[in-house]
Design a protein around this motif. Structure first.
Motif, PDB file in Angstrom:
ATOM      1  N   CYS A 212       0.827  -1.218   0.000  1.00  0.00           N
ATOM      2  CA  CYS A 212       0.000   0.000   0.000  1.00  0.00           C
ATOM      3  C   CYS A 212       0.858   1.263   0.000  1.00  0.00           C
ATOM      4  CB  CYS A 212      -0.917   0.021   1.222  1.00  0.00           C
ATOM      5  SG  CYS A 212      -2.120  -1.320   1.276  1.00  0.00           S
ATOM      6  N   ASP A 213       2.113   1.125   0.389  1.00  0.00           N
ATOM      7  CA  ASP A 213       3.004   2.282   0.428  1.00  0.00           C
ATOM      8  C   ASP A 213       3.472   2.689  -0.968  1.00  0.00           C
ATOM      9  OD1 ASP A 213       2.827   2.260   3.184  1.00  0.00           O
ATOM     10  OD2 ASP A 213       4.570   0.934   3.412  1.00  0.00           O
ATOM     11  N   LYS A 214       3.150   1.878  -1.985  1.00  0.00           N
ATOM     12  CA  LYS A 214       3.574   2.184  -3.356  1.00  0.00           C
ATOM     13  C   LYS A 214       2.346   2.283  -4.276  1.00  0.00           C
ATOM     14  CE  LYS A 214       7.981  -0.224  -2.736  1.00  0.00           C
ATOM     15  NZ  LYS A 214       8.862  -1.316  -3.214  1.00  0.00           N
ATOM     16  N   PRO A 215       1.496   3.275  -4.063  1.00  0.00           N
ATOM     17  CA  PRO A 215       0.281   3.401  -4.888  1.00  0.00           C
ATOM     18  C   PRO A 215       0.582   3.666  -6.356  1.00  0.00           C
ATOM     19  CG  PRO A 215       0.622   5.379  -3.560  1.00  0.00           C
ATOM     20  CD  PRO A 215       1.600   4.354  -3.068  1.00  0.00           C
ATOM     21  N   GLU A 216       1.734   4.323  -6.633  1.00  0.00           N
ATOM     22  CA  GLU A 216       2.067   4.595  -8.027  1.00  0.00           C
ATOM     23  C   GLU A 216       2.291   3.309  -8.818  1.00  0.00           C
ATOM     24  OE1 GLU A 216       5.799   4.545  -5.566  1.00  0.00           O
ATOM     25  OE2 GLU A 216       3.815   5.454  -5.408  1.00  0.00           O
ATOM     26  N   ASN A 217       2.851   2.274  -8.165  1.00  0.00           N
ATOM     27  CA  ASN A 217       3.053   0.981  -8.838  1.00  0.00           C
ATOM     28  C   ASN A 217       1.718   0.271  -9.064  1.00  0.00           C
ATOM     29  OD1 ASN A 217       5.775   1.511  -8.764  1.00  0.00           O
ATOM     30  ND2 ASN A 217       6.210   0.147  -7.033  1.00  0.00           N
ATOM     31  N   ARG A 218       0.877   0.329  -8.046  1.00  0.00           N
ATOM     32  CA  ARG A 218      -0.454  -0.280  -8.179  1.00  0.00           C
ATOM     33  C   ARG A 218      -1.240   0.375  -9.317  1.00  0.00           C
ATOM     34  NH1 ARG A 218      -3.594  -1.586  -2.589  1.00  0.00           N
ATOM     35  NH2 ARG A 218      -2.298  -3.325  -1.855  1.00  0.00           N
ATOM     36  N   LEU A 262     -12.887  -0.059 -11.018  1.00  0.00           N
ATOM     37  CA  LEU A 262     -13.140  -0.035  -9.579  1.00  0.00           C
ATOM     38  C   LEU A 262     -11.868  -0.346  -8.784  1.00  0.00           C
ATOM     39  CD1 LEU A 262     -16.625  -1.802  -9.265  1.00  0.00           C
ATOM     40  CD2 LEU A 262     -16.112   0.637  -8.971  1.00  0.00           C
ATOM     41  N   VAL A 263     -11.103  -1.335  -9.252  1.00  0.00           N
ATOM     42  CA  VAL A 263      -9.854  -1.678  -8.574  1.00  0.00           C
ATOM     43  C   VAL A 263      -8.872  -0.514  -8.661  1.00  0.00           C
ATOM     44  CG1 VAL A 263      -7.867  -3.233  -8.596  1.00  0.00           C
ATOM     45  CG2 VAL A 263     -10.163  -4.156  -8.936  1.00  0.00           C
ATOM     46  N   THR A 264      -8.794   0.096  -9.847  1.00  0.00           N
ATOM     47  CA  THR A 264      -7.907   1.261 -10.011  1.00  0.00           C
ATOM     48  C   THR A 264      -8.329   2.399  -9.095  1.00  0.00           C
ATOM     49  OG1 THR A 264      -7.577   0.641 -12.338  1.00  0.00           O
ATOM     50  CG2 THR A 264      -6.959   2.877 -11.701  1.00  0.00           C
ATOM     51  N   ALA A 265      -9.641   2.654  -9.037  1.00  0.00           N
ATOM     52  CA  ALA A 265     -10.147   3.721  -8.167  1.00  0.00           C
ATOM     53  C   ALA A 265      -9.831   3.430  -6.699  1.00  0.00           C
ATOM     54  CB  ALA A 265     -11.648   3.888  -8.372  1.00  0.00           C
ATOM     55  N   TRP A 266      -9.928   2.151  -6.323  1.00  0.00           N
ATOM     56  CA  TRP A 266      -9.631   1.795  -4.933  1.00  0.00           C
ATOM     57  C   TRP A 266      -8.165   2.089  -4.590  1.00  0.00           C
ATOM     58  CZ3 TRP A 266     -11.174   1.170  -0.278  1.00  0.00           C
ATOM     59  CH2 TRP A 266     -10.362   0.511   0.645  1.00  0.00           C
ATOM     60  N   HIS A 267      -7.264   1.754  -5.519  1.00  0.00           N
ATOM     61  CA  HIS A 267      -5.844   2.006  -5.265  1.00  0.00           C
ATOM     62  C   HIS A 267      -5.558   3.500  -5.128  1.00  0.00           C
ATOM     63  CE1 HIS A 267      -5.141  -2.119  -5.683  1.00  0.00           C
ATOM     64  NE2 HIS A 267      -5.017  -2.197  -7.001  1.00  0.00           N
ATOM     65  N   ALA A 268      -6.366   4.337  -5.762  1.00  0.00           N
ATOM     66  CA  ALA A 268      -6.199   5.784  -5.622  1.00  0.00           C
ATOM     67  C   ALA A 268      -6.833   6.298  -4.323  1.00  0.00           C
ATOM     68  CB  ALA A 268      -6.813   6.499  -6.829  1.00  0.00           C
ATOM     69  N   VAL A 269      -7.991   5.726  -3.963  1.00  0.00           N
ATOM     70  CA  VAL A 269      -8.728   6.209  -2.791  1.00  0.00           C
ATOM     71  C   VAL A 269      -8.052   5.797  -1.492  1.00  0.00           C
ATOM     72  CG1 VAL A 269     -10.895   5.960  -1.496  1.00  0.00           C
ATOM     73  CG2 VAL A 269     -10.934   6.339  -3.970  1.00  0.00           C
ATOM     74  N   ILE A 270      -7.445   4.614  -1.465  1.00  0.00           N
ATOM     75  CA  ILE A 270      -6.883   4.105  -0.203  1.00  0.00           C
ATOM     76  C   ILE A 270      -5.764   4.996   0.323  1.00  0.00           C
ATOM     77  CG2 ILE A 270      -5.129   2.609  -1.238  1.00  0.00           C
ATOM     78  CD1 ILE A 270      -5.753   0.547   0.906  1.00  0.00           C
ATOM     79  N   THR A 271      -5.147   5.756  -0.557  1.00  0.00           N
ATOM     80  CA  THR A 271      -4.059   6.644  -0.114  1.00  0.00           C
ATOM     81  C   THR A 271      -4.574   7.787   0.756  1.00  0.00           C
ATOM     82  OG1 THR A 271      -4.258   7.988  -2.132  1.00  0.00           O
ATOM     83  CG2 THR A 271      -2.722   6.128  -2.185  1.00  0.00           C
ATOM     84  N   ARG A 272      -5.886   8.029   0.757  1.00  0.00           N
ATOM     85  CA  ARG A 272      -6.447   9.124   1.549  1.00  0.00           C
ATOM     86  C   ARG A 272      -6.753   8.720   2.993  1.00  0.00           C
ATOM     87  NH1 ARG A 272      -4.468  12.746  -0.938  1.00  0.00           N
ATOM     88  NH2 ARG A 272      -5.802  14.172   0.270  1.00  0.00           N
ATOM     89  N   PHE A 273      -6.592   7.434   3.301  1.00  0.00           N
ATOM     90  CA  PHE A 273      -6.885   6.964   4.656  1.00  0.00           C
ATOM     91  C   PHE A 273      -5.600   6.890   5.485  1.00  0.00           C
ATOM     92  CE2 PHE A 273     -10.400   5.315   2.120  1.00  0.00           C
ATOM     93  CZ  PHE A 273     -11.484   5.648   2.908  1.00  0.00           C
ATOM     94  N   ASP A 274      -5.797   6.755   6.782  1.00  0.00           N
ATOM     95  CA  ASP A 274      -4.669   6.647   7.701  1.00  0.00           C
ATOM     96  C   ASP A 274      -3.908   5.361   7.426  1.00  0.00           C
ATOM     97  OD1 ASP A 274      -3.440   7.755  10.331  1.00  0.00           O
ATOM     98  OD2 ASP A 274      -3.740   5.598  10.689  1.00  0.00           O
ATOM     99  N   LYS A 275      -2.578   5.422   7.480  1.00  0.00           N
ATOM    100  CA  LYS A 275      -1.753   4.264   7.155  1.00  0.00           C
ATOM    101  C   LYS A 275      -1.994   3.085   8.090  1.00  0.00           C
ATOM    102  CE  LYS A 275       2.003   6.715   4.837  1.00  0.00           C
ATOM    103  NZ  LYS A 275       3.463   6.952   4.772  1.00  0.00           N
ATOM    104  N   VAL A 276      -2.443   3.359   9.289  1.00  0.00           N
ATOM    105  CA  VAL A 276      -2.735   2.268  10.239  1.00  0.00           C
ATOM    106  C   VAL A 276      -3.912   1.442   9.744  1.00  0.00           C
ATOM    107  CG1 VAL A 276      -3.360   1.721  12.621  1.00  0.00           C
ATOM    108  CG2 VAL A 276      -1.819   3.636  12.135  1.00  0.00           C
ATOM    109  N   LEU A 277      -4.898   2.088   9.138  1.00  0.00           N
ATOM    110  CA  LEU A 277      -6.105   1.394   8.659  1.00  0.00           C
ATOM    111  C   LEU A 277      -5.953   0.816   7.254  1.00  0.00           C
ATOM    112  CD1 LEU A 277      -8.809   3.962   9.847  1.00  0.00           C
ATOM    113  CD2 LEU A 277      -8.150   1.819  10.958  1.00  0.00           C
ATOM    114  N   GLN A 278      -4.957   1.271   6.508  1.00  0.00           N
ATOM    115  CA  GLN A 278      -4.835   0.873   5.109  1.00  0.00           C
ATOM    116  C   GLN A 278      -4.721  -0.638   4.924  1.00  0.00           C
ATOM    117  OE1 GLN A 278      -1.715   3.009   3.120  1.00  0.00           O
ATOM    118  NE2 GLN A 278      -2.793   4.990   3.199  1.00  0.00           N
ATOM    119  N   ALA A 279      -3.911  -1.294   5.732  1.00  0.00           N
ATOM    120  CA  ALA A 279      -3.692  -2.742   5.586  1.00  0.00           C
ATOM    121  C   ALA A 279      -4.998  -3.517   5.795  1.00  0.00           C
ATOM    122  CB  ALA A 279      -2.622  -3.218   6.559  1.00  0.00           C
ATOM    123  N   THR A 280      -5.744  -3.156   6.870  1.00  0.00           N
ATOM    124  CA  THR A 280      -7.011  -3.847   7.154  1.00  0.00           C
ATOM    125  C   THR A 280      -8.045  -3.583   6.064  1.00  0.00           C
ATOM    126  OG1 THR A 280      -6.603  -3.655   9.523  1.00  0.00           O
ATOM    127  CG2 THR A 280      -8.846  -4.154   8.832  1.00  0.00           C
TER     128      THR A 280
END
Length: 369
Positions: A212-218, A262-280
């Motif tokens: 999740c730390d590499k959204p540009e690759n996703r 939808l998958v592409t949009a998710w990879h863009a949206v997840i970067t807006r959340f707190d890093k603690v919650l991103q993995a879950t």
């Protein structure tokens, strides 16, 4: 004037290529029209050369695009009671237009019709299927056997219509639609489009393996998969006419493209959340996408299967009615000879062949032109 009944019989001597894009097919057909002529009852001494002076139905084939010069012959026949019938025969070789119904493409079936009409109004004559002579199709001479499966029956539907060129707008003209049924073999599109498109879309799940730390690759991987799906979309469009509705294959491809989005949009949206919650959140998103896509595939396959069963039941019902009519007119040996021909067609298809020289029991040429 007494209204006359014209009995129509059509023999499809050869069915050639079915062009889906241009919505036409090639065929060699024999058309026979038969009607009563009371003025010639008990006149067996008359010659056939004099028949041009008697009434005729002025038949034309409405959906013919181009054809070779056709020769029209007339014969005089009598029943055992001395009733006179004039029989008009013609052979037409050319391309015929046919509006294809492609909602279920590539799991579709098409009726290849011959539209026979008359210049005379419906008050003067009517068309009916010939009950004494069977309309047939020579399945052993079907050219496009690798892409289509031709059903061994011919159906006829009389109708009336108004013609644009008629000065009398309320005048109805008779017609009859005589045709056969071809079922598309969907294997090419299943293996070369649907399966590959499914693999491309399923590959989008692999993007979740990137941290999740590499959204540009996703996002780079997801956008690449989107562009690949667009390429497949353009490929399928080349095999279809420009129609205003979506086929079943279009809907499948668009659904896969939307899923990739939808998958592409998710990879863009997840970067807006707190890093603690991103993995879950990423794990739950992966499971939701996986279950949703699995359900989509199950629904798609189920709809295709249901459509196939309903279509097969409908065609088998029509085939059964036709076989009963053939047994009544031609006897029980007809079905045995047809079964042997179907075996020959299957062998030729598996061998990669598409055309057999006429010579089987069904290759009947009623007139030599």
């Amino acid at each position: 004037m007494v209204k006359r009944t014209v009995y129509i019989r059509v023999v499809f001597l050869k069915v050639g290529e079915i062009d889906t894009v241009k919505e036409k097919y090639f065929a060699d057909v024999f058309v026979q029209a038969r009607w009563r002529e009371p003025a010639l009852d008990h006149s067996q001494h008359l010659e056939n050369s004099n028949l041009k002076n008697y009434w005729g139905p002025k038949i034309s084939v409405q959906n013919v695009i181009d054809s070779k010069k056709k020769k029209v012959l007339r014969e005089l026949n009598f029943t055992p009671n001395g009733e006179a019938f004039i029989t008009e025969k013609r052979k037409i070789s050319g391309h015929f237009s046919e509006k294809l119904e492609l909602m279920d493409f590539p799991f579709d079936h098409q009726y290849l019709n011959l539209i026979i009409t008359s210049e005379l109004p419906a008050t003067d004559l009517e068309f009916q299927e010939d009950k004494d002579e069977l309309s047939t199709i020579n399945v052993s001479c079907f050219v496009d056997v690798q892409e289509w499966s031709l059903y061994d029956y011919v159906s006829s539907v009389p109708y009336t219509e108004s013609k644009v060129f008629s000065q009398k707008r309320n005048t109805k003209f008779p017609g009859i639609s005589v045709g056969c049924c071809a079922v598309r073999r969907a294997g090419f599109f299943v293996w070369n489009v649907i399966v590959i498109m499914t693999l491309i879309c399923a590959t989008s799940f692999a993007t979740f393996a990137v941290s999740c730390d590499k959204p540009e690759n996703r996002l780079g991987l997801s956008i690449t998969l989107m562009l690949t799906a667009v390429t497949f979309r353009l490929t399928t469009n080349a095999n279809l006419p420009k129609i205003s509705y979506h086929t079943r294959l279009d809907k499948f491809i668009l659904a896969n493209m939307f899923f990739n989005w939808l998958v592409t949009a998710w990879h863009a949206v997840i970067t807006r959340f707190d890093k603690v919650l991103q993995a879950t959140m990423d794990i739950w998103a992966f499971l939701v996408f996986l279950i949703a896509y699995g359900l989509f595939l199950v629904v798609f396959v189920s709809l295709v299967r249901i459509t196939y069963v309903l279509r097969n039941n409908e065609l088998q019902s029509k085939l059964k009615i036709y076989e009963e009519k053939a047994d009544k007119l031609l006897g029980g040996h007809w079905k045995d000879s047809r079964s042997k021909e179907q075996v020959g067609v299957t062998i030729r298809r598996r061998a990669g062949l598409s055309y057999a020289t006429p010579g089987t029991a069904s290759a009947v040429y009623p007139m030599d032109t």
